[in-house]
Design a protein around this motif. Structure first.
Motif, PDB file in Angstrom:
ATOM      1  N   GLU A 312       0.868  -1.184   0.000  1.00 57.13           N
ATOM      2  CA  GLU A 312       0.000   0.000   0.000  1.00 57.13           C
ATOM      3  C   GLU A 312       0.896   1.222   0.000  1.00 57.13           C
ATOM      4  OE1 GLU A 312      -3.129   0.117   3.034  1.00 57.13           O
ATOM      5  OE2 GLU A 312      -2.857  -2.058   3.182  1.00 57.13           O
ATOM      6  N   GLU A 351       0.395  -3.266  -9.644  1.00 56.21           N
ATOM      7  CA  GLU A 351      -0.962  -2.729  -9.498  1.00 56.21           C
ATOM      8  C   GLU A 351      -1.784  -3.146 -10.710  1.00 56.21           C
ATOM      9  OE1 GLU A 351      -1.759   0.852  -7.182  1.00 56.21           O
ATOM     10  OE2 GLU A 351      -2.506   1.663  -9.068  1.00 56.21           O
ATOM     11  N   ARG A 353      -5.642  -3.599 -12.077  1.00 59.57           N
ATOM     12  CA  ARG A 353      -7.055  -3.272 -11.898  1.00 59.57           C
ATOM     13  C   ARG A 353      -7.335  -2.726 -10.501  1.00 59.57           C
ATOM     14  NH1 ARG A 353      -6.946  -7.723 -15.596  1.00 59.57           N
ATOM     15  NH2 ARG A 353      -6.794  -9.292 -13.986  1.00 59.57           N
ATOM     16  N   GLY A 354      -6.444  -1.844 -10.047  1.00 59.18           N
ATOM     17  CA  GLY A 354      -6.663  -1.174  -8.773  1.00 59.18           C
ATOM     18  C   GLY A 354      -6.218  -1.956  -7.546  1.00 59.18           C
ATOM     19  N   LYS A 355      -5.749  -3.195  -7.757  1.00 62.99           N
ATOM     20  CA  LYS A 355      -5.295  -4.009  -6.620  1.00 62.99           C
ATOM     21  C   LYS A 355      -3.806  -4.269  -6.730  1.00 62.99           C
ATOM     22  CE  LYS A 355      -9.003  -6.911  -6.988  1.00 62.99           C
ATOM     23  NZ  LYS A 355      -9.642  -8.205  -7.023  1.00 62.99           N
ATOM     24  N   ARG A 356      -3.141  -4.330  -5.578  1.00 62.64           N
ATOM     25  CA  ARG A 356      -1.707  -4.637  -5.598  1.00 62.64           C
ATOM     26  C   ARG A 356      -1.491  -6.138  -5.397  1.00 62.64           C
ATOM     27  NH1 ARG A 356       1.428   0.402  -3.524  1.00 62.64           N
ATOM     28  NH2 ARG A 356       0.370   1.968  -4.811  1.00 62.64           N
TER      29      ARG A 356
END
Lengths: 373, 119
Positions: A312, A351, A353-356
């Motif tokens: 994050e 990263e 589609r918005g996710k790590r």
């Protein structure tokens, strides 16, 4: 838009049910009926036939009629040991620019009285113009020959059935072999990580030669889609993706192509575009370097995906330059130019589609090559 | 009875739920499927919302919700065996959706209309 060029094997591709796509100004087969996955696996298990006639074939000749004089001239554009390249041998090299970036990568073969070069299709015109700046050599684009690659463990058996002398060649050997009166320009090399050959054949004989190879049950036609996944698993960079005019040889992890003799304190140190930048970076160690990436899970991370140093927040430390699913690895694989402080096994985050997603830094290549040295 | 969308999904009415997958034509166009990301069960989705990601060897594609409603089940087998989409597209369902009030699949194409669409 200008008309797409067609290779001498265009009709063959259509008859084999190829899906044709525009690529670097050429109309090329991206896949055949079997599909990318099956074509990839077939190449690693048996033998795949690739049409790479879009690539630029160029003869570089010195008036003295020696490859040595052509090599001396080419060393001013390419930081490789070309004067040390023996007749009948081939070597990988880079065209560099004054900023230390890479203009193209190429293969250079010593054929006794001249050098034979193979360059990327998209860069061919630019490369030829670049070569024409050399004094005292003639640049002869070869436009009347197709270029095929036969790759995979059964390639040697298949090709030596047509030209027996191919079997005795070693990795990076080049030879002109006679096939029923047709001169084949053969090198034992490729872009898949497999044993295999690249074969320049006169355009007029290309169809018959390809038909003869395909008549062997071990050989299947392979499109550009599988060519890309094969070279990605083999850790081989693709020009315009993993390197370009803004990427140095050190950052592209291609410093191995610049031998000691061309580096600082070498007998022929420097003397090529961007030498100061490139040699300083190699001496000090690059700050960034192309590495392999293995994402957790099955989702591929493709070109353009941002890489971060934390799950994050944190900072973006690079971008995927090549990535996809590795059929032989059985998992997604990718490459990116990342800080050289990272070691194999370290975790970074992609990263998607918005996710790590956690990603392990991995050694290249992802597969074990099978070259006949 | 099967219905089809212009996004190459097949829709099958099962009681008051609708099962959704992609057509064989779509799976052929995609090429070898290597990864499928499915929505969470219980999620309320809007018509046209991108709720499934399909990654093939070639590219990533999205599958949209054909109607508004609640996701009531997903085919978890696709996580381990995404290639099932290529093997049998009609069997490899993606999710079941309980249509929101007033939603119906009656207006979608029947097989003849879909076949005409894909030629």
């Amino acid at each position: 838009m200008t008309e797409l060029k067609r290779t001498p094997l265009h009709e063959l591709h259509l008859s084999l049910g190829a899906k044709m796509v525009p690529f670097a100004g050429w109309e090329m087969p991206v896949q055949y009926k079997a599909g990318v996955m099956a074509e990839h696996l077939h190449t690693r298990e048996k033998a795949g036939l690739f049409d790479v006639s879009h690539m630029g074939q160029v003869i570089l000749r010195a008036p003295s009629g020696t490859a040595e004089d052509a090599a001396r001239a080419l060393e001013t554009l390419v930081p490789a040991n070309l004067l040390g390249l023996a007749e009948g041998r081939q070597r990988y090299g880079l065209f560099t620019n004054a900023q230390g970036g890479i203009l193209d990568d190429l293969m250079i073969a010593n054929r006794g009285d001249h050098l034979f070069l193979v360059v990327n299709a998209a860069c061919a015109d630019q490369d030829i113009a670049h070569l024409q700046t050399l004094d005292g050599v003639t640049v002869e684009p070869v436009t009347d020959r197709a270029l095929l690659a036969l790759q995979g463990p059964e390639a040697v058996g298949v090709l030596s059935g047509l030209v027996p002398d191919a079997a005795a060649m070693k990795f990076m050997d080049v030879a002109i072999l006679d096939w029923d009166g047709v001169a084949l320009w053969v090198s034992r090399s490729g872009y898949t990580g497999e044993d295999g050959f690249e074969i320049s054949v006169p355009a007029a004989a290309a169809r018959e030669f390809a038909d003869r190879l395909l008549a062997d049950a071990a050989v299947a036609p392979i499109g550009l889609g599988a060519r890309d996944s094969l070279r990605l698993e083999a850790g081989m960079p693709l020009y315009g993706h993993d390197m370009d005019a803004g990427v140095t040889p050190g950052a592209a992890a291609l410093g191995w192509s610049i031998p000691k003799i061309r580096r600082r304190d070498g007998a022929r140190a420097g003397g090529f575009p961007g030498a100061d930048v490139i040699l300083a970076e190699l001496a000090e160690g690059p700050a960034k370097k192309r590495v392999g990436l293995r994402p957790e899970g099955r989702a591929p991370i493709r070109e353009g995906v941002a890489i971060f140093d934390a799950a994050e927040g944190g900072a973006q430390i690079g971008t995927v330059c090549s990535g996809g699913f590795g059929p032989s690895v059985g998992a997604p694989v990718a490459m990116a130019i990342l800080p050289a402080t990272l070691a194999s096994g370290d975790t970074v985050w992609a990263e998607l589609r918005g996710k790590r997603i956690p990603v392990s830094v991995a050694d290249l290549p992802f597969i074990t090559p099978d070259y006949k040295r | 009875m099967l219905k089809y969308t212009e996004d190459h999904e097949w829709l099958k009415q099962d009681g008051d739920e609708v099962t959704v997958g992609i057509t064989a034509h779509a799976s052929e166009q995609l090429g070898d499927v290597v990864f499928v990301e499915l929505p969470e069960v219980g999620r309320e989705v809007e018509k046209g919302e991108e709720i499934v990601v399909i990654e093939s060897v070639k590219a990533a594609s999205d599958i949209v919700a054909p109607i508004a409603g609640e996701i009531v089940a997903v085919n978890d087998d696709l996580a381990d065996n995404p290639g099932a989409v290529n093997d049998d597209a009609m069997a490899a369902w993606f999710f079941r959706i309980k249509p929101a009030g007033g939603e119906s699949i009656d207006g979608f194409m029947d097989e003849a209309a879909y076949k005409a669409l894909i030629g």
